[in-house]
Design a protein around this motif. Structure first.
Motif, PDB file in Angstrom:
ATOM      1  N   HIS A  31     -53.560 -59.064  -2.551  1.00  0.00           N
ATOM      2  CA  HIS A  31     -52.096 -59.192  -2.473  1.00  0.00           C
ATOM      3  C   HIS A  31     -51.629 -60.483  -3.145  1.00  0.00           C
ATOM      4  O   HIS A  31     -50.657 -60.479  -3.911  1.00  0.00           O
ATOM      5  CB  HIS A  31     -51.666 -59.166  -1.007  1.00  0.00           C
ATOM      6  CG  HIS A  31     -50.203 -59.398  -0.802  1.00  0.00           C
ATOM      7  ND1 HIS A  31     -49.246 -58.466  -1.144  1.00  0.00           N
ATOM      8  CD2 HIS A  31     -49.518 -60.475  -0.313  1.00  0.00           C
ATOM      9  CE1 HIS A  31     -48.046 -58.948  -0.867  1.00  0.00           C
ATOM     10  NE2 HIS A  31     -48.172 -60.157  -0.368  1.00  0.00           N
ATOM     11  N   GLU A  32     -52.330 -61.575  -2.861  1.00  0.00           N
ATOM     12  CA  GLU A  32     -51.954 -62.854  -3.463  1.00  0.00           C
ATOM     13  C   GLU A  32     -52.088 -62.802  -4.983  1.00  0.00           C
ATOM     14  O   GLU A  32     -51.240 -63.351  -5.714  1.00  0.00           O
ATOM     15  CB  GLU A  32     -52.826 -63.969  -2.895  1.00  0.00           C
ATOM     16  CG  GLU A  32     -52.545 -64.279  -1.425  1.00  0.00           C
ATOM     17  CD  GLU A  32     -53.507 -65.299  -0.863  1.00  0.00           C
ATOM     18  OE1 GLU A  32     -54.504 -65.622  -1.566  1.00  0.00           O
ATOM     19  OE2 GLU A  32     -53.291 -65.784   0.268  1.00  0.00           O
ATOM     20  N   ALA A  33     -53.142 -62.149  -5.456  1.00  0.00           N
ATOM     21  CA  ALA A  33     -53.333 -62.034  -6.904  1.00  0.00           C
ATOM     22  C   ALA A  33     -52.218 -61.203  -7.540  1.00  0.00           C
ATOM     23  O   ALA A  33     -51.725 -61.532  -8.630  1.00  0.00           O
ATOM     24  CB  ALA A  33     -54.696 -61.407  -7.205  1.00  0.00           C
ATOM     25  N   ALA A  34     -51.791 -60.127  -6.846  1.00  0.00           N
ATOM     26  CA  ALA A  34     -50.721 -59.289  -7.383  1.00  0.00           C
ATOM     27  C   ALA A  34     -49.400 -60.054  -7.431  1.00  0.00           C
ATOM     28  O   ALA A  34     -48.658 -59.971  -8.418  1.00  0.00           O
ATOM     29  CB  ALA A  34     -50.575 -58.029  -6.527  1.00  0.00           C
ATOM     30  N   VAL A  35     -49.116 -60.804  -6.363  1.00  0.00           N
ATOM     31  CA  VAL A  35     -47.879 -61.589  -6.332  1.00  0.00           C
ATOM     32  C   VAL A  35     -47.885 -62.651  -7.422  1.00  0.00           C
ATOM     33  O   VAL A  35     -46.884 -62.852  -8.125  1.00  0.00           O
ATOM     34  CB  VAL A  35     -47.691 -62.243  -4.946  1.00  0.00           C
ATOM     35  CG1 VAL A  35     -46.539 -63.227  -4.968  1.00  0.00           C
ATOM     36  CG2 VAL A  35     -47.443 -61.176  -3.891  1.00  0.00           C
ATOM     37  N   LEU A  82     -64.483 -55.541   9.217  1.00  0.00           N
ATOM     38  CA  LEU A  82     -63.028 -55.642   9.128  1.00  0.00           C
ATOM     39  C   LEU A  82     -62.529 -57.004   8.655  1.00  0.00           C
ATOM     40  O   LEU A  82     -61.619 -57.061   7.818  1.00  0.00           O
ATOM     41  CB  LEU A  82     -62.404 -55.298  10.480  1.00  0.00           C
ATOM     42  CG  LEU A  82     -62.438 -53.815  10.863  1.00  0.00           C
ATOM     43  CD1 LEU A  82     -61.735 -53.595  12.185  1.00  0.00           C
ATOM     44  CD2 LEU A  82     -61.789 -52.963   9.783  1.00  0.00           C
ATOM     45  N   PRO A  83     -63.058 -58.141   9.154  1.00  0.00           N
ATOM     46  CA  PRO A  83     -62.572 -59.429   8.628  1.00  0.00           C
ATOM     47  C   PRO A  83     -62.764 -59.564   7.126  1.00  0.00           C
ATOM     48  O   PRO A  83     -61.923 -60.142   6.429  1.00  0.00           O
ATOM     49  CB  PRO A  83     -63.410 -60.458   9.401  1.00  0.00           C
ATOM     50  CG  PRO A  83     -63.781 -59.762  10.662  1.00  0.00           C
ATOM     51  CD  PRO A  83     -63.990 -58.335  10.274  1.00  0.00           C
ATOM     52  N   LEU A  84     -63.880 -59.020   6.615  1.00  0.00           N
ATOM     53  CA  LEU A  84     -64.100 -59.068   5.168  1.00  0.00           C
ATOM     54  C   LEU A  84     -63.070 -58.218   4.447  1.00  0.00           C
ATOM     55  O   LEU A  84     -62.527 -58.616   3.408  1.00  0.00           O
ATOM     56  CB  LEU A  84     -65.515 -58.570   4.848  1.00  0.00           C
ATOM     57  CG  LEU A  84     -65.879 -58.478   3.362  1.00  0.00           C
ATOM     58  CD1 LEU A  84     -65.765 -59.839   2.687  1.00  0.00           C
ATOM     59  CD2 LEU A  84     -67.280 -57.914   3.185  1.00  0.00           C
ATOM     60  N   ALA A  85     -62.769 -57.049   5.008  1.00  0.00           N
ATOM     61  CA  ALA A  85     -61.750 -56.184   4.398  1.00  0.00           C
ATOM     62  C   ALA A  85     -60.393 -56.869   4.405  1.00  0.00           C
ATOM     63  O   ALA A  85     -59.634 -56.788   3.432  1.00  0.00           O
ATOM     64  CB  ALA A  85     -61.681 -54.857   5.147  1.00  0.00           C
ATOM     65  N   GLN A  86     -60.085 -57.567   5.498  1.00  0.00           N
ATOM     66  CA  GLN A  86     -58.809 -58.291   5.572  1.00  0.00           C
ATOM     67  C   GLN A  86     -58.741 -59.370   4.505  1.00  0.00           C
ATOM     68  O   GLN A  86     -57.706 -59.562   3.851  1.00  0.00           O
ATOM     69  CB  GLN A  86     -58.645 -58.908   6.956  1.00  0.00           C
ATOM     70  CG  GLN A  86     -57.323 -59.655   7.130  1.00  0.00           C
ATOM     71  CD  GLN A  86     -57.249 -60.380   8.459  1.00  0.00           C
ATOM     72  OE1 GLN A  86     -58.279 -60.804   8.988  1.00  0.00           O
ATOM     73  NE2 GLN A  86     -56.057 -60.531   9.000  1.00  0.00           N
ATOM     74  N   SER A  87     -59.855 -60.089   4.310  1.00  0.00           N
ATOM     75  CA  SER A  87     -59.884 -61.143   3.301  1.00  0.00           C
ATOM     76  C   SER A  87     -59.681 -60.569   1.905  1.00  0.00           C
ATOM     77  O   SER A  87     -58.936 -61.123   1.084  1.00  0.00           O
ATOM     78  CB  SER A  87     -61.218 -61.890   3.373  1.00  0.00           C
ATOM     79  OG  SER A  87     -61.310 -62.870   2.367  1.00  0.00           O
ATOM     80  N   LEU A  88     -60.325 -59.436   1.628  1.00  0.00           N
ATOM     81  CA  LEU A  88     -60.181 -58.802   0.316  1.00  0.00           C
ATOM     82  C   LEU A  88     -58.742 -58.344   0.084  1.00  0.00           C
ATOM     83  O   LEU A  88     -58.189 -58.519  -1.011  1.00  0.00           O
ATOM     84  CB  LEU A  88     -61.141 -57.616   0.202  1.00  0.00           C
ATOM     85  CG  LEU A  88     -62.631 -57.949   0.136  1.00  0.00           C
ATOM     86  CD1 LEU A  88     -63.460 -56.671   0.166  1.00  0.00           C
ATOM     87  CD2 LEU A  88     -62.950 -58.755  -1.115  1.00  0.00           C
ATOM     88  N   MET A  89     -58.116 -57.768   1.132  1.00  0.00           N
ATOM     89  CA  MET A  89     -56.732 -57.301   1.002  1.00  0.00           C
ATOM     90  C   MET A  89     -55.787 -58.477   0.773  1.00  0.00           C
ATOM     91  O   MET A  89     -54.873 -58.400  -0.058  1.00  0.00           O
ATOM     92  CB  MET A  89     -56.340 -56.531   2.255  1.00  0.00           C
ATOM     93  CG  MET A  89     -57.034 -55.192   2.416  1.00  0.00           C
ATOM     94  SD  MET A  89     -56.680 -54.404   4.014  1.00  0.00           S
ATOM     95  CE  MET A  89     -54.905 -54.208   3.883  1.00  0.00           C
ATOM     96  N   THR A  90     -56.019 -59.575   1.508  1.00  0.00           N
ATOM     97  CA  THR A  90     -55.149 -60.748   1.362  1.00  0.00           C
ATOM     98  C   THR A  90     -55.257 -61.324  -0.046  1.00  0.00           C
ATOM     99  O   THR A  90     -54.241 -61.650  -0.682  1.00  0.00           O
ATOM    100  CB  THR A  90     -55.532 -61.816   2.394  1.00  0.00           C
ATOM    101  OG1 THR A  90     -55.370 -61.279   3.716  1.00  0.00           O
ATOM    102  CG2 THR A  90     -54.653 -63.044   2.247  1.00  0.00           C
ATOM    103  N   LYS A  91     -56.484 -61.446  -0.533  1.00  0.00           N
ATOM    104  CA  LYS A  91     -56.671 -62.007  -1.869  1.00  0.00           C
ATOM    105  C   LYS A  91     -56.103 -61.091  -2.945  1.00  0.00           C
ATOM    106  O   LYS A  91     -55.529 -61.570  -3.939  1.00  0.00           O
ATOM    107  CB  LYS A  91     -58.154 -62.266  -2.112  1.00  0.00           C
ATOM    108  CG  LYS A  91     -58.717 -63.413  -1.274  1.00  0.00           C
ATOM    109  CD  LYS A  91     -60.174 -63.664  -1.579  1.00  0.00           C
ATOM    110  CE  LYS A  91     -60.699 -64.837  -0.747  1.00  0.00           C
ATOM    111  NZ  LYS A  91     -62.151 -65.102  -1.017  1.00  0.00           N
TER     112      LYS A  91
END
Length: 227
Positions: free
Chosen positions: A118-122, A107-116
């Motif tokens: 999202h940041e890339a999309a923004v 899960l922490p890895l999945a959270q990191s991937l989702m955060t990155k």
């Protein structure tokens, strides 16, 4: 005939002696008994050891991961688990043999991937917005009606229009024009410049009949207009 009989007798005697000698030699059968069968050679691996069938994992043996029917996951801080997404992920977790503990570690890895992601999309949206604002500004400056040598006068007229309409510098409306980049749009600048041309030096809108001189009769000057 006597010579032949004598020769034959001598030959028979020699054959008997050879057989007696052969029978007297001891035979060691231990090597033959310990030698592997020819069929065993086919089971020898290339490294010289006998090939063995892989042993199936014993689910009750200590250390064997237990794959649950359903996963009980704890979301890391700042992350929420979508039940629908977990339902889609469960068959995949089970297929690759993840235990509940292993799935929680993922899960922490999945959270990191989702955060990155999202940041890339923004950041991609910010970059696209910046490119659009620059394209509008370049187009406005190149416009023969409002750009080129008229650019400074156009901006002055547009600012007068915004002031007269009640949107002075620092107002939320002007801030929105800057943040969205729409203040660079050629048509917005053109419209504000035209409105600004209708504003007098005192900041009031010039009436279309303000400069028309009205002739009054003597009676009107003395007694005033009856209208």
């Amino acid at each position: 005939m006597e010579l032949d009989d004598t020769a034959n007798s001598a030959t028979d005697a020699q054959a008997d002696a050879v057989e007696t000698a052969v029978d007297a030699v001891p035979v060691d059968t231990s090597a033959a008994e310990s030698a592997p069968d020819a069929g065993d050679d086919a089971d020898e691996s290339a490294l010289g050891g006998k090939a063995k069938e892989p042993e199936a994992a014993d689910p009750e043996e200590p250390g064997t991961p237990v794959v649950p029917e359903a996963y009980d996951l704890t979301a890391p801080e700042g992350m929420a688990i979508d039940p629908a997404l977990l339902e889609e992920a469960t068959p995949i977790f089970r297929e690759i043999g993840l235990s509940n503990e292993a799935a929680n570690k993922v899960l922490p890895l999945a959270q990191s991937l989702m955060t990155k992601s999202h940041e890339a999309a923004v950041q991609s949206m910010i970059d696209a917005g910046a490119q659009q604002r620059k394209a509008w500004l370049d187009e406005a400056k190149a416009d023969p009606e409002i750009g080129g040598g008229k650019w400074d006068a156009t901006l002055h007229s547009a600012a007068k229009a915004l002031d007269a309409l009640g949107y002075p510098e620092g107002s939320p409306f002007r801030a929105a024009l800057t943040e969205t980049g729409f203040g660079n749009h050629p048509e917005m600048i053109r419209a504000m410049a035209k409105v600004g041309a209708m504003v007098g030096e005192d900041g009031d809108f010039i009436r279309s009949d303000a400069g028309v001189k009205v002739e009054e009769t003597r009676e009107q000057r003395w007694y005033g207009s009856k209208e």
